[in-house]
Design an enzyme around this catalytic site. Structure first.
Site, mmCIF file in Angstrom:
data_model
loop_
_atom_site.group_PDB
_atom_site.id
_atom_site.type_symbol
_atom_site.label_atom_id
_atom_site.label_comp_id
_atom_site.label_asym_id
_atom_site.label_seq_id
_atom_site.Cartn_x
_atom_site.Cartn_y
_atom_site.Cartn_z
ATOM 1 C CB SER A 79 8.569 -5.519 -1.474
ATOM 2 O OG SER A 79 9.304 -4.354 -1.116
ATOM 3 C CE1 TYR A 126 3.717 -3.999 0.492
ATOM 4 C CE2 TYR A 126 5.860 -3.129 1.119
ATOM 5 C CZ TYR A 126 4.977 -3.539 0.150
ATOM 6 O OH TYR A 126 5.349 -3.486 -1.179
HETATM 7 N N1 LIG Z 1 5.726 0.479 -6.614
HETATM 8 C C1 LIG Z 1 6.810 0.087 -5.937
HETATM 9 O O1 LIG Z 1 7.783 0.831 -5.788
HETATM 10 C C2 LIG Z 1 6.856 -1.280 -5.324
HETATM 11 C C3 LIG Z 1 8.003 -1.640 -4.605
HETATM 12 C C4 LIG Z 1 8.061 -2.907 -4.041
HETATM 13 C C5 LIG Z 1 6.997 -3.791 -4.191
HETATM 14 N N2 LIG Z 1 5.899 -3.401 -4.887
HETATM 15 C C6 LIG Z 1 4.789 -4.329 -5.007
HETATM 16 O O2 LIG Z 1 4.364 -4.376 -6.354
HETATM 17 C C7 LIG Z 1 2.953 -4.572 -6.394
HETATM 18 C C8 LIG Z 1 2.313 -3.514 -7.249
HETATM 19 O O3 LIG Z 1 2.667 -2.229 -6.778
HETATM 20 P P1 LIG Z 1 2.014 -0.925 -7.382
HETATM 21 O O4 LIG Z 1 2.759 0.232 -6.805
HETATM 22 O O5 LIG Z 1 1.892 -1.048 -8.844
HETATM 23 O O6 LIG Z 1 0.603 -1.052 -6.684
HETATM 24 P P2 LIG Z 1 -0.686 -0.192 -6.811
HETATM 25 O O7 LIG Z 1 -0.438 1.002 -7.680
HETATM 26 O O8 LIG Z 1 -1.083 0.012 -5.418
HETATM 27 O O9 LIG Z 1 -1.672 -1.109 -7.589
HETATM 28 C C9 LIG Z 1 -2.116 -2.259 -7.051
HETATM 29 C C10 LIG Z 1 -3.340 -2.753 -7.792
HETATM 30 O O10 LIG Z 1 -3.871 -3.702 -6.909
HETATM 31 C C11 LIG Z 1 -5.231 -3.447 -6.701
HETATM 32 N N3 LIG Z 1 -5.582 -3.772 -5.328
HETATM 33 C C12 LIG Z 1 -5.040 -3.251 -4.195
HETATM 34 N N4 LIG Z 1 -5.623 -3.811 -3.125
HETATM 35 C C13 LIG Z 1 -6.532 -4.681 -3.587
HETATM 36 C C14 LIG Z 1 -7.452 -5.563 -2.976
HETATM 37 N N5 LIG Z 1 -7.550 -5.657 -1.647
HETATM 38 N N6 LIG Z 1 -8.245 -6.325 -3.762
HETATM 39 C C15 LIG Z 1 -8.164 -6.244 -5.094
HETATM 40 N N7 LIG Z 1 -7.323 -5.418 -5.743
HETATM 41 C C16 LIG Z 1 -6.515 -4.667 -4.985
HETATM 42 C C17 LIG Z 1 -5.408 -1.970 -6.961
HETATM 43 O O11 LIG Z 1 -6.762 -1.768 -7.302
HETATM 44 P P3 LIG Z 1 -7.411 -0.300 -7.332
HETATM 45 O O12 LIG Z 1 -6.955 0.241 -8.657
HETATM 46 O O13 LIG Z 1 -8.855 -0.578 -7.252
HETATM 47 O O14 LIG Z 1 -6.879 0.435 -6.156
HETATM 48 C C18 LIG Z 1 -4.403 -1.730 -8.082
HETATM 49 O O15 LIG Z 1 -4.971 -2.013 -9.347
HETATM 50 C C19 LIG Z 1 2.480 -4.599 -4.946
HETATM 51 O O16 LIG Z 1 2.412 -5.921 -4.502
HETATM 52 C C20 LIG Z 1 3.595 -3.878 -4.201
HETATM 53 O O17 LIG Z 1 3.695 -4.313 -2.872
HETATM 54 C C21 LIG Z 1 5.807 -2.172 -5.458
#
Ligand SMILES: NC(=O)c1ccc[n+]([C@@H]2O[C@H](COP(=O)([O-])OP(=O)(O)OC[C@H]3O[C@@H](n4cnc5c(N)ncnc54)[C@H](OP(=O)(O)O)[C@@H]3O)[C@@H](O)[C@H]2O)c1
Length: 254
Positions: free
Chosen positions: A144, A157
Site C-alpha cells: 500500500s 496496518y
Molecule cells: N482498496 C484500496 O484502496 C487499497 C489501497 C491500498 C492497499 N490495498 C491493499 O490491496 C489489497 C486488496 O484490497 P481490497 O480493498 O480489494 O480488499 P478487500 O475488499 O478487503 O478484499 C480482500 C479479500 O481478502 C479476503 N480476506 C481478508 N482477510 C482475510 C483472511 N484473514 N483470510 C482469508 N481471506 C481474507 C477477503 O475475503 P472475504 O471476501 O471473505 O472478506 C476478500 O476476498 C489489500 O491487501 C489492501 O491492503 C488496497
C-alpha cells in the site's frame, strides 16, 4: 524471445491470487485468467468464492478455488497442497484496522501483523521450492502507499505493509539467481467494496482531491500492473515497488 504482445501471455502457468473473491484480488485474478493462466481463486470459505468461480468457469477459463483463513496455517498448507504447483503468487489479502493507536492492544497488533505480513512468509515458503525446481516464479506482494506515507489511525496496518514491502525486496535478493522475481504492488485509493464508507465520507473526498487524477481508482485499474509483473515481459524487474496511485505518492500538493 517471443514478440509482443505474446510476452504478456501466461499460458501453461498456474497463479494463486489470495483474497480474490472480490475487490482488487478478483480483478487481478480475472486479468491473469484472460492472459491464459490457470487461476486459483482464494477466499475464507468455498461459499465466498463460489460466485467468482462460477463466472470464470462460464467464461471458459481454467480455474479452481482454495479456501482458508490466513491465520489458519494448517488449513493453508492443506489447501495449497490440493492446489498443486504454483508459478505466480499474488498475495493480496490485507486486513485493515482503522482504530486509533490507544484502541489497538498487543493482541490486536499481533493478529493483524500475522495475517498481513507473517502469512506471506508462510505462503512463500510453500510455493518457492517448486519455483526453484522449475527455475521460474513470480512473487507479487500487495502492499500500500501507506508503507511509505503514513496516515493517522492505522498503526498495525502501516507497520505490516511496511514490513511486507521490505520482505518483497528481501525475497528479490534471496532468490534473484533462481529464475524467481519478487516485486511489490502498491495501490493508492481504490473504490473497492471495503472502502465504500470511506469513499463517501469527507475524508474520502479529501483523498480524491489529494490525488492528481482527482478521482479514486476503479478496482479494475490494478489489473494491468499485476499482469505486467506476472508476465514474461517483466523478467528483469526484480525488487521493485510498482505504485498504482494516480500520482499521489509522487506529489506534495495536487
Ligand atoms: N482498496 C484500496 O484502496 C487499497 C489501497 C491500498 C492497499 N490495498 C491493499 O490491496 C489489497 C486488496 O484490497 P481490497 O480493498 O480489494 O480488499 P478487500 O475488499 O478487503 O478484499 C480482500 C479479500 O481478502 C479476503 N480476506 C481478508 N482477510 C482475510 C483472511 N484473514 N483470510 C482469508 N481471506 C481474507 C477477503 O475475503 P472475504 O471476501 O471473505 O472478506 C476478500 O476476498 C489489500 O491487501 C489492501 O491492503 C488496497
Amino acid at each position: 524471445m517471443s514478440t509482443f504482445p505474446d510476452q504478456f501471455r501466461l499460458d501453461g502457468r498456474t497463479a494463486l491470487v489470495t483474497g480474490s473473491a472480490r475487490g482488487l484480488g478478483w480483478e487481478m485474478a480475472r486479468a491473469l485468467a484472460e492472459a491464459g493462466a490457470r487461476v486459483l481463486l482464494h477466499g475464507r470459505t468455498p461459499e465466498r468464492i463460489a460466485p467468482g468461480l462460477e463466472t470464470m468457469r462460464r467464461a471458459g477459463f481454467a480455474c479452481d478455488a482454495l479456501a482458508f483463513e490466513m491465520a489458519d496455517r494448517a488449513a493453508m498448507q492443506a489447501e495449497m497442497a490440493r492446489g498443486g504447483p504454483i508459478d505466480i503468487l499474488i498475495h493480496n489479502v490485507g486486513e485493515r484496522d482503522r482504530r486509533p493507536f490507544a484502541d489497538i492492544g498487543a493482541d490486536d497488533f499481533a493478529r493483524l501483523v500475522d495475517v498481513d505480513l507473517t502469512a506471506a512468509h508462510a505462503l512463500v515458503r510453500l510455493v518457492v521450492p517448486g519455483m526453484i525446481e522449475r527455475r521460474w516464479g513470480r512473487l507479487i506482494l500487495v502492499t500500500s502507499i501507506v508503507a511509505d506515507l503514513a496516515v493517522p489511525g492505522a498503526v498495525s496496518y502501516i507497520a505490516a505493509k511496511g514490513g511486507l514491502s521490505a520482505f518483497s525486496r528481501a525475497l528479490a535478493a534471496e532468490f534473484g539467481a533462481t529464475g524467481i522475481t519478487s516485486n511489490a504492488l502498491s495501490p493508492g485509493f481504490f473504490a473497492t467494496e471495503t472502502n465504500a464508507a470511506l469513499l463517501a465520507s469527507p475524508a474520502g473526498e479529501s483523498q480524491r482531491l489529494r490525488c492528481p487524477a482527482k478521482r479514486w481508482a476503479e478496482p479494475s485499474e490494478i489489473a494491468g500492473a499485476a499482469l505486467f509483473l506476472a508476465s514474461p515481459a517483466a523478467s528483469y524487474v526484480n525488487g521493485h515497488t510498482l505504485t498504482v496511485d494516480g500520482g499521489v505518492s509522487a506529489t506534495y500538493l495536487a
